[in-house]
Design a protein around this motif. Sequence first.
Motif, PDB file in Angstrom:
ATOM      1  N   SER A  53      -0.705   0.989  -2.413  1.00 44.45           N
ATOM      2  CA  SER A  53      -0.314   0.254  -1.221  1.00 44.45           C
ATOM      3  C   SER A  53      -1.153   0.755  -0.058  1.00 44.45           C
ATOM      4  N   GLN A  54      -1.639  -0.170   0.740  1.00 47.20           N
ATOM      5  CA  GLN A  54      -2.454   0.217   1.878  1.00 47.20           C
ATOM      6  C   GLN A  54      -1.555   0.395   3.098  1.00 47.20           C
ATOM      7  N   LEU A  83       9.792   0.665  -1.566  1.00 46.38           N
ATOM      8  CA  LEU A  83       9.069   0.755  -2.834  1.00 46.38           C
ATOM      9  C   LEU A  83       7.719   1.411  -2.576  1.00 46.38           C
ATOM     10  N   PRO A  84       7.713   2.695  -2.212  1.00 49.20           N
ATOM     11  CA  PRO A  84       6.471   3.344  -1.780  1.00 49.20           C
ATOM     12  C   PRO A  84       5.400   3.460  -2.856  1.00 49.20           C
ATOM     13  N   CYS A  85       5.758   3.364  -4.105  1.00 53.49           N
ATOM     14  CA  CYS A  85       4.781   3.566  -5.178  1.00 53.49           C
ATOM     15  C   CYS A  85       4.213   2.262  -5.734  1.00 53.49           C
ATOM     16  N   GLN A 114       4.689  -3.748   3.324  1.00 50.95           N
ATOM     17  CA  GLN A 114       3.919  -3.023   4.331  1.00 50.95           C
ATOM     18  C   GLN A 114       4.358  -1.566   4.301  1.00 50.95           C
ATOM     19  N   SER A 115       3.422  -0.683   4.079  1.00 52.12           N
ATOM     20  CA  SER A 115       3.689   0.759   4.042  1.00 52.12           C
ATOM     21  C   SER A 115       4.841   1.102   3.109  1.00 52.12           C
ATOM     22  N   GLY A 116       4.881   0.449   1.936  1.00 54.28           N
ATOM     23  CA  GLY A 116       5.916   0.736   0.952  1.00 54.28           C
ATOM     24  C   GLY A 116       7.255   0.092   1.223  1.00 54.28           C
TER      25      GLY A 116
END
Length: 152
Positions: free
Chosen positions: A5-6, A81-83, A140-142
């Motif tokens: 994720s960017q 969902l950071p991963c 966005q950002s996880g």
Amino acid sequence: MTGKSQPGKIQSVLVVEADILDKMNETDASIAQRAYEIYQSRGSEHGADQDDWFTAEQEILHPLAIERYVTDGALRLTALLPCFAAKDLEVSIGHRRAVICGIHSDSNQAAETSCKDRKVMRIVELPFDVDPVLASATLQSGKLQVVLPRSR
């Protein structure tokens, strides 16, 4: 582009109208297959079928906390969902349910980001009929944000 994720960049997540019952049957079949694998790994001894099922269910259906915000015009769902990358996620809508699914497509990503969970699925009961054509989902950002407008 890597599967990561960017940070800060808003990415679109696929939203589709689907037969949720089919997706639920597919999930049930996956759980049954995994429970059978667990049964076999235990030496095919009978008597722990429920434990095998619950273990398989926990492995396949990773718990996902979802915040809900309901207005007269829409339902907004938010989940961390950071991963996951946007390309790894899908939101299916049908039968007054939304299903959030995610599967890492890059097995190295989990190791690089210390993420142990590579699959996620959550079925959300909807309080009203939604318009799948106007629905949107972004990452966005996880942080996954799903906006489901009420059907008119």
